[in-house]
Each structure stands twice: as structure tokens, then as C-alpha cells.
Design an enzyme around this catalytic site. Structure first.
Site, PDB file in Angstrom:
ATOM      1  N   TYR A  11       0.826  -1.214   0.000  1.00  0.00           N
ATOM      2  CA  TYR A  11       0.000   0.000   0.000  1.00  0.00           C
ATOM      3  C   TYR A  11       0.866   1.272   0.000  1.00  0.00           C
ATOM      4  CZ  TYR A  11      -3.255   3.454   2.072  1.00  0.00           C
ATOM      5  OH  TYR A  11      -3.995   4.567   2.355  1.00  0.00           O
ATOM      6  N   ASN A  35       1.504  -9.893   0.800  1.00  0.00           N
ATOM      7  CA  ASN A  35       0.300  -9.086   1.039  1.00  0.00           C
ATOM      8  C   ASN A  35       0.056  -8.107  -0.104  1.00  0.00           C
ATOM      9  OD1 ASN A  35      -1.911  -8.457   2.700  1.00  0.00           O
ATOM     10  ND2 ASN A  35      -0.874  -6.640   3.496  1.00  0.00           N
ATOM     11  N   SER A 124       6.462   3.399  13.209  1.00  0.00           N
ATOM     12  CA  SER A 124       5.043   3.649  13.485  1.00  0.00           C
ATOM     13  C   SER A 124       4.891   4.455  14.771  1.00  0.00           C
ATOM     14  CB  SER A 124       4.353   2.294  13.641  1.00  0.00           C
ATOM     15  OG  SER A 124       3.087   2.466  14.207  1.00  0.00           O
ATOM     16  N   TYR A 148       3.715  -6.708  17.122  1.00  0.00           N
ATOM     17  CA  TYR A 148       3.956  -5.906  15.909  1.00  0.00           C
ATOM     18  C   TYR A 148       4.692  -4.612  16.275  1.00  0.00           C
ATOM     19  CZ  TYR A 148       3.146  -2.300  12.452  1.00  0.00           C
ATOM     20  OH  TYR A 148       3.333  -1.238  11.587  1.00  0.00           O
ATOM     21  N   LYS A 152       8.736  -2.935  15.517  1.00  0.00           N
ATOM     22  CA  LYS A 152       9.125  -1.591  15.050  1.00  0.00           C
ATOM     23  C   LYS A 152      10.121  -0.964  16.020  1.00  0.00           C
ATOM     24  CE  LYS A 152       6.701  -1.567  11.370  1.00  0.00           C
ATOM     25  NZ  LYS A 152       7.409  -1.738  10.096  1.00  0.00           N
ATOM     26  N   TYR A 176       4.990   6.677  11.184  1.00  0.00           N
ATOM     27  CA  TYR A 176       3.717   7.011  10.538  1.00  0.00           C
ATOM     28  C   TYR A 176       2.609   7.036  11.566  1.00  0.00           C
ATOM     29  CZ  TYR A 176       6.140   4.667   6.575  1.00  0.00           C
ATOM     30  OH  TYR A 176       7.023   4.227   5.622  1.00  0.00           O
ATOM     31  N   ASN A 178      -1.762   7.473  11.009  1.00  0.00           N
ATOM     32  CA  ASN A 178      -2.707   6.542  10.351  1.00  0.00           C
ATOM     33  C   ASN A 178      -2.841   6.835   8.857  1.00  0.00           C
ATOM     34  OD1 ASN A 178      -3.278   6.216  13.236  1.00  0.00           O
ATOM     35  ND2 ASN A 178      -4.989   4.968  12.550  1.00  0.00           N
ATOM     36  N   ASN A 197      -8.823  -5.106   8.985  1.00  0.00           N
ATOM     37  CA  ASN A 197      -8.692  -4.821  10.420  1.00  0.00           C
ATOM     38  C   ASN A 197      -8.837  -3.325  10.670  1.00  0.00           C
ATOM     39  OD1 ASN A 197      -7.743  -7.488  11.274  1.00  0.00           O
ATOM     40  ND2 ASN A 197      -5.952  -6.995  10.019  1.00  0.00           N
ATOM     41  N   ARG A 230      -7.608   9.696  16.236  1.00  0.00           N
ATOM     42  CA  ARG A 230      -6.354   9.359  15.568  1.00  0.00           C
ATOM     43  C   ARG A 230      -5.965  10.471  14.607  1.00  0.00           C
ATOM     44  NH1 ARG A 230      -6.573   6.249  18.929  1.00  0.00           N
ATOM     45  NH2 ARG A 230      -6.424   3.981  18.959  1.00  0.00           N
ATOM     46  N   ASP A 294      -6.573  -0.559  22.251  1.00  0.00           N
ATOM     47  CA  ASP A 294      -6.714   0.762  21.621  1.00  0.00           C
ATOM     48  C   ASP A 294      -6.482   1.879  22.647  1.00  0.00           C
ATOM     49  OD1 ASP A 294      -7.178   0.217  18.970  1.00  0.00           O
ATOM     50  OD2 ASP A 294      -9.366   0.244  19.135  1.00  0.00           O
TER      51      ASP A 294
HETATM   52  P1  NAD Z   1       1.523  -3.706   3.020  1.00  0.00           P
HETATM   53  O1  NAD Z   1       1.275  -5.044   3.639  1.00  0.00           O
HETATM   54  O2  NAD Z   1       0.538  -3.202   2.028  1.00  0.00           O
HETATM   55  O3  NAD Z   1       2.961  -3.680   2.335  1.00  0.00           O
HETATM   56  C1  NAD Z   1       4.045  -4.435   2.802  1.00  0.00           C
HETATM   57  C2  NAD Z   1       4.673  -5.134   1.610  1.00  0.00           C
HETATM   58  O4  NAD Z   1       5.797  -5.896   2.078  1.00  0.00           O
HETATM   59  C3  NAD Z   1       3.706  -6.112   0.944  1.00  0.00           C
HETATM   60  O5  NAD Z   1       3.731  -5.913  -0.457  1.00  0.00           O
HETATM   61  C4  NAD Z   1       4.259  -7.478   1.317  1.00  0.00           C
HETATM   62  O6  NAD Z   1       4.000  -8.450   0.323  1.00  0.00           O
HETATM   63  C5  NAD Z   1       5.747  -7.170   1.485  1.00  0.00           C
HETATM   64  N1  NAD Z   1       6.456  -8.081   2.391  1.00  0.00           N
HETATM   65  C6  NAD Z   1       6.107  -8.469   3.634  1.00  0.00           C
HETATM   66  N2  NAD Z   1       7.043  -9.270   4.160  1.00  0.00           N
HETATM   67  C7  NAD Z   1       8.013  -9.399   3.216  1.00  0.00           C
HETATM   68  C8  NAD Z   1       9.241 -10.097   3.158  1.00  0.00           C
HETATM   69  N3  NAD Z   1       9.674 -10.867   4.157  1.00  0.00           N
HETATM   70  N4  NAD Z   1      10.005  -9.991   2.043  1.00  0.00           N
HETATM   71  C9  NAD Z   1       9.596  -9.223   0.989  1.00  0.00           C
HETATM   72  N5  NAD Z   1       8.425  -8.553   0.989  1.00  0.00           N
HETATM   73  C10 NAD Z   1       7.655  -8.628   2.092  1.00  0.00           C
HETATM   74  O7  NAD Z   1       1.710  -2.678   4.214  1.00  0.00           O
HETATM   75  P2  NAD Z   1       1.775  -1.081   4.203  1.00  0.00           P
HETATM   76  O8  NAD Z   1       0.540  -0.568   4.838  1.00  0.00           O
HETATM   77  O9  NAD Z   1       2.164  -0.599   2.863  1.00  0.00           O
HETATM   78  O10 NAD Z   1       2.948  -0.847   5.232  1.00  0.00           O
HETATM   79  C11 NAD Z   1       4.298  -0.707   4.804  1.00  0.00           C
HETATM   80  C12 NAD Z   1       5.194  -0.590   6.028  1.00  0.00           C
HETATM   81  O11 NAD Z   1       4.747   0.516   6.811  1.00  0.00           O
HETATM   82  C13 NAD Z   1       5.150  -1.812   6.934  1.00  0.00           C
HETATM   83  O12 NAD Z   1       6.444  -2.031   7.432  1.00  0.00           O
HETATM   84  C14 NAD Z   1       4.213  -1.379   8.047  1.00  0.00           C
HETATM   85  O13 NAD Z   1       4.483  -2.042   9.249  1.00  0.00           O
HETATM   86  C15 NAD Z   1       4.533   0.108   8.153  1.00  0.00           C
HETATM   87  N6  NAD Z   1       3.428   0.875   8.733  1.00  0.00           N
HETATM   88  C16 NAD Z   1       2.178   0.795   8.181  1.00  0.00           C
HETATM   89  C17 NAD Z   1       1.127   1.506   8.757  1.00  0.00           C
HETATM   90  C18 NAD Z   1      -0.263   1.400   8.185  1.00  0.00           C
HETATM   91  O14 NAD Z   1      -1.210   1.775   8.876  1.00  0.00           O
HETATM   92  N7  NAD Z   1      -0.467   0.949   6.961  1.00  0.00           N
HETATM   93  C19 NAD Z   1       1.349   2.303   9.893  1.00  0.00           C
HETATM   94  C20 NAD Z   1       2.641   2.385  10.412  1.00  0.00           C
HETATM   95  C21 NAD Z   1       3.673   1.658   9.826  1.00  0.00           C
HETATM   96  N1  UDP Z   2     -11.967   1.205  14.443  1.00  0.00           N
HETATM   97  C1  UDP Z   2     -13.323   0.967  14.583  1.00  0.00           C
HETATM   98  N2  UDP Z   2     -13.884  -0.058  13.875  1.00  0.00           N
HETATM   99  C2  UDP Z   2     -13.163  -0.851  13.021  1.00  0.00           C
HETATM  100  C3  UDP Z   2     -11.774  -0.587  12.881  1.00  0.00           C
HETATM  101  C4  UDP Z   2     -11.216   0.442  13.619  1.00  0.00           C
HETATM  102  O1  UDP Z   2     -14.005   1.663  15.319  1.00  0.00           O
HETATM  103  O2  UDP Z   2     -13.722  -1.789  12.426  1.00  0.00           O
HETATM  104  C5  UDP Z   2     -11.355   2.318  15.193  1.00  0.00           C
HETATM  105  C6  UDP Z   2     -10.261   1.887  16.148  1.00  0.00           C
HETATM  106  O3  UDP Z   2     -10.798   1.585  17.413  1.00  0.00           O
HETATM  107  C7  UDP Z   2      -9.367   3.119  16.178  1.00  0.00           C
HETATM  108  C8  UDP Z   2      -9.548   3.748  14.804  1.00  0.00           C
HETATM  109  O4  UDP Z   2     -10.745   3.175  14.269  1.00  0.00           O
HETATM  110  O5  UDP Z   2      -9.853   4.031  17.110  1.00  0.00           O
HETATM  111  C9  UDP Z   2      -8.406   3.466  13.860  1.00  0.00           C
HETATM  112  O6  UDP Z   2      -8.159   2.065  13.880  1.00  0.00           O
HETATM  113  P1  UDP Z   2      -7.189   1.371  12.845  1.00  0.00           P
HETATM  114  O7  UDP Z   2      -7.236  -0.101  13.115  1.00  0.00           O
HETATM  115  O8  UDP Z   2      -7.513   1.818  11.466  1.00  0.00           O
HETATM  116  O9  UDP Z   2      -5.764   1.974  13.183  1.00  0.00           O
HETATM  117  P2  UDP Z   2      -4.946   2.023  14.578  1.00  0.00           P
HETATM  118  O10 UDP Z   2      -5.336   3.279  15.224  1.00  0.00           O
HETATM  119  O11 UDP Z   2      -5.317   0.801  15.362  1.00  0.00           O
HETATM  120  O12 UDP Z   2      -3.541   2.043  14.124  1.00  0.00           O
END
Ligand code: NAD
Ligand code: UDP
Length: 336
Positions: A11, A35, A124, A148, A152, A176, A178, A197, A230, A294
């Protein structure tokens, strides 16, 4: 300049590839598609009119990664690859430590071997745990409630040790808040497998009729409307923060953490109402129990990223919801 993007088909990675390519960088992606799907990278190419060199490779596969570094001169790495589902991490902690922590160690070892010492790491806001809000980079980290989040925190610590052992490293830890939203083309966006989720993909699947109802997790928090607060940030704003971080690490050495958030808090009900406005649809939701783990409210103090990276979030919550809905309606069954 060539940037290796691990997890580039995911993503945030895919949106970052678009911004890198638009800014003139060459991009090499490593992803095991755990993923994500390769089609995402075709869409990145379609948006930008440029090619992405790609390797289907797991970051734990040392030989595979070495081949990538042998075949390309990598100037810096943006490291997204990792697993990110908080709930799953409490059930499968070893998978999370193996994939995220061990995988990162292999990546850092291969980088060292090829003398590539510049990295932007996807961290994160979860590393802050229970600190007063707004979160600042100077606050203590590590009081985290799930595996998780601990991966980080540990990876941040490992990178800190690496820098202290060798001051030629240049490391940017982006914490990051949200990330939500989608590219305005509607070609790429958040496309989780199975039942989402996270709030935004859940909302948009309810709006399009793929899921019957959203449950709001808790309506009795000590917040303005009882629901959690958030800091939601447009994924394109987040992607652009990576460009600013890359520019910085290419010209310096050191290790710095930056909060990447809007600096504003929105409640779950705020998001629901903004989404209803953007989609023109009434959302079917109920207020349910709180979700374990949460925190009631948090948001970023993003001043450090504003001043030191010269990065500012551009998009508001209305634009975020419009772009999410555009992606959802153009891809009702996700990206295949
Ligand atoms: P995502 O799952 O969409 O992207 C992660 C990518 O990494 C996927 O394409 C997956 O196939 C690949 N991947 C996973 N394990 C791998 C491995 N061992 N080798 C090679 N590829 C692998 O997730 P995202 O939302 O794009 O998040 C990217 C990063 O940002 C992650 O590290 C995540 O923890 C971090 N992050 C995400 C969020 C969020 O809310 N989306 C928030 C804070 C931090
Ligand atoms: N949340 C919710 N219903 C859902 C998913 C999330 O009410 O089905 C709420 C969650 O309690 C939080 C906010 O939405 O307050 C953002 O949740 P998310 O899982 O997207 O991100 P997080 O804050 O856990 O990183």
C-alpha cells in the site's frame, strides 16, 4: 539515483514508488507478494509512464537480496517490507519477529556488504505507547502493547546500534500515524486480503456493500464524541515524506526519527461523516465494545518533519475520503 524499495508492491510502498519515479529516481522493488500482487507495479508504471525493475524475493533470502545488489547500484533503501496486523501479531509473534526483525537484519547485513548505508525505515506511532499527546520525537519509546509494535521498536534500536557502530550510516526513522486514502487516479490504494482490520478499508467496504455493517470500537472514551481520536494522513502525503527523507539521507549521515502525521486528531465518527459526505452514501454502523489495546487518543507533533525535512501534509480529510471512495468504486473487487 537508484532507490531500492522493499515491500514496494504494498500500500504505502506503491504510492512511494509513484512519487520516486515522478521525481526522476530509478526504482528497484523487492517484494515477496505476501500481502500484495504484481499487478500493483504494472499500475505504478501506468500512472508514471516509467518502468519499475522488480524482484520477487523475500528479504530473509540473503542470496536473493545479494543478487539485487550485484545487479544494481543501489544508492539508498526505503524499507517497507514487513507484516503489520496487530491482532495477528499477538497470535503469531514468532512469525512477526522472524519476518520483520530477522528480515531487517538480513537486509542491513547485505546493505553493509555492498557498502550501501542509507536507509529510510517505516516505523510507526505505535512505538510511543502511552505518552502524553501530541507525540514528539523526544518522548520515550518502547512501552508497546503488542508484538507488531515491538518489532518496530526493536528495528529502530537495531538501526541505532548500527549507527553507533559505524557513523557512515544515514538513517531516517519515519513514524507514521494513520495512513489512509489512495492515489487520485484510482489505480492504486489500500487493498487488504480478507476482512479488513483497519477503519478506512472497513468503512469503504461497507459503503460499497461488500460488508454489512461497521462496528465502532467503543463510544464511551473520554473524547469529544466518545470515539477514539487518531491522526489520519493521506498516503500520498506520506509517500512524499519519503522523498524528503531520501533527499536528506543522501546528503548527510546520522540517525533521526520523524513523526509523519497531519498533527490533527479526528474521531471515528468524524471519519464516518466525512466518508458519507464524499461517497453520498449513508453508512450502516453500530457502536460496539472497545477493542483491546486501543488508546483513546493520539496525534502527531509533526514540527520536526516540517522544519528539518521541509515536508508538510497537503490533503485534508475530505480529499482523503474522496480518493478512497474513487479507488473503491473503480476496484470493487480489489486489485487482481
Ligand atoms: P503492506 O502489507 O501493504 O505492504 C508491505 C509489503 O511488504 C507487501 O507488499 C508485502 O507483500 C511485502 N512483504 C512483507 N514481508 C516481506 C518479506 N519478508 N520480504 C519481501 N516482501 C515482504 O503494508 P503497508 O501498509 O504498505 O505498510 C508498509 C510498512 O509501513 C510496513 O512495514 C508497516 O508495518 C509500516 N506501517 C504501516 C502503517 C499502516 O497503517 N499501513 C502504519 C505504520 C507503519
Ligand atoms: N476502528 C473501529 N472499527 C473498526 C476498525 C477500527 O471503530 O472496524 C477504530 C479503532 O478503534 C481506532 C480507529 O478506528 O480508534 C483506527 O483504527 P485502525 O485499526 O484503522 O488503526 P490504529 O489506530 O489501530 O492504528
Amino acid at each position: 539515483m537508484t532507490i531500492l524499495v522493499t515491500g514496494g508492491a504494498g500500500y504505502i510502498g506503491s504510492h512511494t514508488c509513484v512519487e520516486l519515479l515522478n521525481d526522476g529516481y530509478d526504482v528497484v522493488v523487492v517484494d515477496n507478494y505476501y500481502n500484495s500482487v504484481p499487478e500493483v507495479l504494472n499500475r505504478v508504471e501506468k500512472i508514471t509512464g516509467k518502468t519499475v525493475k522488480r524482484y520477487e524475493c523475500d528479504i530473509r533470502d540473503r542470496e536473493g537480496l545479494e543478487k539485487v545488489f550485484e545487479e544494481n547500484t543501489i544508492d539508498a533503501v526505503i524499507h517497507f517490507a514487513g507484516l503489520k496486523a496487530v491482532g495477528e501479531s499477538t497470535k503469531l509473534p514468532l512469525l512477526y519477529y522472524q519476518n520483520n526483525v530477522y528480515g531487517s537484519v538480513v537486509l542491513f547485513e547485505v546493505m553493509s556488504k555492498f557498502d550501501c548505508k542509507k536507509i529510510v525505515f517505516s516505523s510507526s506511532a505505535t512505538v510511543y505507547g502511552n505518552n502524553p499527546i501530541p507525540y514528539k520525537e523526544t518522548m520515550p519509546t518502547g512501552d508497546v502493547s503488542n508484538p507488531y509494535g515491538r518489532t518496530k521498536h526493536f528495528i529502530e534500536q537495531i538501526l541505532g546500534d548500527l549507527y553507533r557502530s559505524d557513523d557512515q550510516w544515514s538513517i531516517s526513522l519515519l513514524r507514521y500515524f494513520n495512513p489512509i486514502g489512495a492515489h487520485e487516479s484510482g489505480l492504486i490504494g489500500e487493498d487488504p486480503n480478507g476482512i479488513p482490520n483497519n477503519l478506512m478499508p472497513y468503512i469503504s467496504r461497507v459503503a460499497i456493500g461488500k460488508l454489512p455493517q461497521l462496528t465502532v470500537f467503543g463510544g464511551d472514551y473520554d473524547t469529544k464524541d466518545g470515539t477514539c481520536i487518531r491522526d489520519y494522513i493521506h498516503v500520498v502525503d506520506l509517500a512524499k515524506a519519503h522523498l524528503c527523507a531520501v533527499a536528506k539521507i543522501l546528503e548527510t549521515t546520522g540517525i533521526e526519527a520523524y513523526n509523519i502525521g497531519n498533527g490533527k486528531g479526528y474521531s471515528v465518527l468524524d471519519i464516518i461523516h466525512a466518508f458519507e459526505k464524499a461517497s453520498g452514501k449513508k453508512l450502516n454502523y453500530v457502536i460496539g465494545d472497545r477493542r483491546e489495546g486501543d488508546l483513546p487518543a493520539y496525534y502527531a507533533d509533526a514540527e520536526k518533519a516540517n522544519t528539518e525535512l521541509n515536508w508538510h501534509a497537503e490533503y485534508d480529510i475530505d480529499k482523503i475520503c474522496e480518493d478512497t471512495w474513487n479507488f473503491q468504486t473503480k476496484n470493487p473487487d480489489g486489485i487482481k
